[in-house]
Write a protein that holds these residues in place. Sequence first.
Motif, short mmCIF file in Angstrom:
data_model
loop_
_atom_site.label_atom_id
_atom_site.label_comp_id
_atom_site.label_asym_id
_atom_site.label_seq_id
_atom_site.Cartn_x
_atom_site.Cartn_y
_atom_site.Cartn_z
N GLY A 169 -1.62 -6.59 2.82
CA GLY A 169 -0.51 -5.67 2.78
C GLY A 169 -0.06 -5.31 4.18
N GLN A 170 0.98 -4.47 4.25
CA GLN A 170 1.54 -4.08 5.55
C GLN A 170 0.80 -2.90 6.16
N GLY A 171 -0.01 -2.24 5.38
CA GLY A 171 -0.81 -1.13 5.88
C GLY A 171 -0.17 0.22 5.63
N THR A 172 -1.01 1.24 5.53
CA THR A 172 -0.55 2.61 5.38
C THR A 172 -1.37 3.49 6.31
N GLN A 173 -0.70 4.39 7.02
CA GLN A 173 -1.37 5.22 8.02
C GLN A 173 -2.09 6.38 7.36
N VAL A 174 -3.33 6.57 7.76
CA VAL A 174 -4.11 7.75 7.37
C VAL A 174 -4.51 8.48 8.65
N THR A 175 -4.14 9.73 8.73
CA THR A 175 -4.47 10.55 9.88
C THR A 175 -5.22 11.79 9.42
N VAL A 176 -6.41 11.99 9.98
CA VAL A 176 -7.25 13.12 9.61
C VAL A 176 -7.35 14.04 10.83
N SER A 177 -6.88 15.26 10.67
CA SER A 177 -6.91 16.21 11.78
C SER A 177 -8.18 17.05 11.71
N SER A 178 -8.65 17.44 12.89
CA SER A 178 -9.90 18.24 12.95
C SER A 178 -9.61 19.72 12.87
N GLU A 182 0.83 -1.21 0.00
CA GLU A 182 0.00 0.00 0.00
C GLU A 182 0.86 1.25 0.00
N SER A 183 0.30 2.31 -0.54
CA SER A 183 0.95 3.62 -0.51
C SER A 183 -0.12 4.69 -0.59
N GLY A 184 0.28 5.92 -0.29
CA GLY A 184 -0.64 7.05 -0.43
C GLY A 184 -1.21 7.59 0.86
N GLY A 185 -0.90 6.94 1.97
CA GLY A 185 -1.40 7.45 3.23
C GLY A 185 -0.69 8.73 3.63
N GLY A 186 -1.19 9.36 4.69
CA GLY A 186 -0.58 10.59 5.17
C GLY A 186 -1.47 11.33 6.11
N LEU A 187 -1.09 12.58 6.36
CA LEU A 187 -1.84 13.47 7.24
C LEU A 187 -2.64 14.46 6.40
N VAL A 188 -3.91 14.58 6.70
CA VAL A 188 -4.77 15.48 5.93
C VAL A 188 -5.77 16.13 6.88
N GLN A 189 -6.20 17.32 6.55
CA GLN A 189 -7.21 17.99 7.36
C GLN A 189 -8.60 17.43 7.05
N ALA A 190 -9.47 17.56 8.02
CA ALA A 190 -10.86 17.14 7.81
C ALA A 190 -11.43 17.84 6.57
N TYR A 243 -7.22 0.70 -5.93
CA TYR A 243 -7.16 2.05 -5.38
C TYR A 243 -8.32 2.29 -4.42
N LEU A 244 -8.11 3.25 -3.54
CA LEU A 244 -9.20 3.73 -2.68
C LEU A 244 -9.12 5.25 -2.67
N GLN A 245 -10.06 5.87 -3.35
CA GLN A 245 -10.17 7.32 -3.33
C GLN A 245 -11.02 7.72 -2.14
N MET A 246 -10.47 8.54 -1.28
CA MET A 246 -11.15 8.93 -0.05
C MET A 246 -11.37 10.44 -0.06
N ASN A 247 -12.62 10.83 -0.09
CA ASN A 247 -12.98 12.24 -0.09
C ASN A 247 -13.74 12.59 1.19
N SER A 248 -13.84 13.87 1.46
CA SER A 248 -14.57 14.37 2.64
C SER A 248 -14.15 13.62 3.89
N LEU A 249 -12.87 13.52 4.07
CA LEU A 249 -12.34 12.74 5.20
C LEU A 249 -12.72 13.36 6.53
#
Length: 125
Positions: free
Chosen positions: A116-125, A6-14, A82-88
Amino acid sequence: QVQLVESGGGLVQAGGSLRLSCAASGRTFSFSSRAMGWFRQAPGKEREFVAAMSRSGGNTYYADSVKGRFTISRDNAKNTVYLQMNSLKPEDTAVYYCAASYSGSYYHTESYDYWGQGTQVTVSS
């Protein structure tokens, strides 16, 4: 040896978006013959189903919590899902895993034999 990466994870705002990718490889692995799924696991919680797609891509399945916001897709020529993630939302924060299903069931971890080994997704408020 089968690998799902997996790839594409990260930190994103709400309210933001991310697109996860999962590339499959392995001499004995036939990507196009496998339904593929995405799961996630937040700290202290069990791994939960997010989305799945049939072998041909003709059918998709989503958890109620992501329906209308997430979209699963696949490219069999690239052995990639793929996984497209909107309005997180902050509650989407988790480690996201892709997996290959060996059965016709999509919603349970027991139906998947490669992960897979996993990918971190972090959504900040």
